[in-house]
Design a protein around this motif. Structure first.
Motif, PDB file in Angstrom:
ATOM      1  N   VAL A  68      19.903 117.138  30.386  1.00  0.00           N
ATOM      2  CA  VAL A  68      21.336 116.631  30.280  1.00  0.00           C
ATOM      3  C   VAL A  68      22.154 117.827  29.347  1.00  0.00           C
ATOM      4  O   VAL A  68      23.319 118.145  29.909  1.00  0.00           O
ATOM      5  CB  VAL A  68      21.396 115.580  29.118  1.00  0.00           C
ATOM      6  CG1 VAL A  68      22.763 115.481  28.508  1.00  0.00           C
ATOM      7  CG2 VAL A  68      20.843 114.243  29.768  1.00  0.00           C
ATOM      8  N   ASP A  82      32.270 113.479  33.975  1.00  0.00           N
ATOM      9  CA  ASP A  82      31.510 113.024  33.154  1.00  0.00           C
ATOM     10  C   ASP A  82      30.498 111.920  33.855  1.00  0.00           C
ATOM     11  O   ASP A  82      29.419 111.810  33.324  1.00  0.00           O
ATOM     12  CB  ASP A  82      32.215 112.273  32.077  1.00  0.00           C
ATOM     13  CG  ASP A  82      32.932 113.091  31.122  1.00  0.00           C
ATOM     14  OD1 ASP A  82      32.315 114.193  30.935  1.00  0.00           O
ATOM     15  OD2 ASP A  82      33.838 112.556  30.079  1.00  0.00           O
ATOM     16  N   ALA A  86      26.381 111.415  33.418  1.00  0.00           N
ATOM     17  CA  ALA A  86      25.795 110.230  33.321  1.00  0.00           C
ATOM     18  C   ALA A  86      24.651 109.845  34.310  1.00  0.00           C
ATOM     19  O   ALA A  86      23.365 109.522  33.893  1.00  0.00           O
ATOM     20  CB  ALA A  86      26.867 109.070  33.240  1.00  0.00           C
ATOM     21  N   ALA A  89      21.737 111.802  33.312  1.00  0.00           N
ATOM     22  CA  ALA A  89      20.871 111.271  32.268  1.00  0.00           C
ATOM     23  C   ALA A  89      19.993 110.017  32.746  1.00  0.00           C
ATOM     24  O   ALA A  89      19.070 109.790  32.508  1.00  0.00           O
ATOM     25  CB  ALA A  89      21.939 110.487  31.109  1.00  0.00           C
ATOM     26  N   LEU A 120      23.025 114.236  24.993  1.00  0.00           N
ATOM     27  CA  LEU A 120      24.431 113.737  25.123  1.00  0.00           C
ATOM     28  C   LEU A 120      25.108 113.973  23.917  1.00  0.00           C
ATOM     29  O   LEU A 120      26.229 114.388  23.767  1.00  0.00           O
ATOM     30  CB  LEU A 120      24.208 112.304  25.341  1.00  0.00           C
ATOM     31  CG  LEU A 120      23.959 111.760  26.671  1.00  0.00           C
ATOM     32  CD1 LEU A 120      23.719 110.334  26.656  1.00  0.00           C
ATOM     33  CD2 LEU A 120      24.830 112.597  27.725  1.00  0.00           C
ATOM     34  N   GLN A 166      29.050 108.038  30.133  1.00  0.00           N
ATOM     35  CA  GLN A 166      27.674 107.941  29.659  1.00  0.00           C
ATOM     36  C   GLN A 166      27.298 106.868  28.949  1.00  0.00           C
ATOM     37  O   GLN A 166      25.981 106.645  28.504  1.00  0.00           O
ATOM     38  CB  GLN A 166      27.825 109.237  28.530  1.00  0.00           C
ATOM     39  CG  GLN A 166      27.983 110.539  29.173  1.00  0.00           C
ATOM     40  CD  GLN A 166      29.235 111.114  29.321  1.00  0.00           C
ATOM     41  OE1 GLN A 166      30.269 110.122  29.629  1.00  0.00           O
ATOM     42  NE2 GLN A 166      29.504 112.319  29.333  1.00  0.00           N
TER      43      GLN A 166
END
Length: 210
Positions: A68, A82, A86, A89, A120, A166
């Protein structure tokens, strides 16, 4: 294209099983052959080797954080949004659960999820870890602590940042964590769940414990 290779790279990073790696380094039996047969820090601890368990815990957490962090660090340079963060992640987390390097037999993802959350946002990770620690200290059940922390993580994210891509990643990780602990939930209800620090009874142990 950047989104694709970043997601694949994250999955490959997540596929490194530190439970197996550390067990080999310390000359221990494969964690997939005793206790819960889960390649994670809690099961490695049942070998009695705390150093190997710590290496496993830190390694699994760091790989989640690293994937991340790298994505966020190069986000502007690679011109990704973004949604890509995500996906990264989720990918590193999925790599831990179903690692391509170990025939898709992975751990339950608690440490890796913690690393992802810290990557994050530090405060998000700290809030979730504190939740885990409080429950673990009070009840001495790693699985119960993980379940409670998993449930609270999306709420923490929503309170801190609102609805973002996220948040969906955190929610998906939480759902998968609960799913991976389904046997532990049954054991907790039946009063058969092993507590933190309990050792395996032999090489193959009881496979229905955490």
């Amino acid at each position: 294209m950047n989104t694709v290779w970043m997601t694949v790279a994250a999955y490959l990073i997540g596929s490194i099983s530190f439970a197996v790696v550390s067990s080999k380094l310390f000359g221990l039996a494969d964690p997939r052959t005793y206790g819960s047969k889960n390649p994670g820090a809690t099961n490695v601890l049942r070998s009695g080797n705390k150093a190997a368990a710590i290496v496993t815990l830190l390694g699994d957490a760091v790989k989640g954080w690293l994937a991340v962090w790298l994505a966020l660090h190069f986000q502007e340079r690679l011109n990704v949004g973004d949604a890509t963060i995500a996906l990264v992640a989720i990918a590193v987390f999925l790599g831990h659960l179903w690692p391509v390097f170990f025939r898709f037999v992975g751990g339950k993802g608690v440490a890796t999820a913690a690393g992802v959350l810290l990557g994050l946002n530090v405060w998000l990770g700290v809030a979730t870890l504190v939740t885990w620690a409080v429950v673990a200290f009070a009840f001495r059940y790693s699985s119960l602590a993980a379940l409670v922390a998993a449930i609270f993580a999306p709420f923490y994210y929503g309170l801190l940042f609102g609805v973002e891509p996220q948040l969906a990643a955190v929610f998906i990780m939480s759902v998968l964590l609960v799913f991976r602990h389904s046997k532990n939930i049954s054991n907790l209800i039946a009063g058969k769940e092993s507590r933190i620090g309990s050792k395996s009874k032999g090489k193959h142990g009881n496979s229905n414990k955490n």
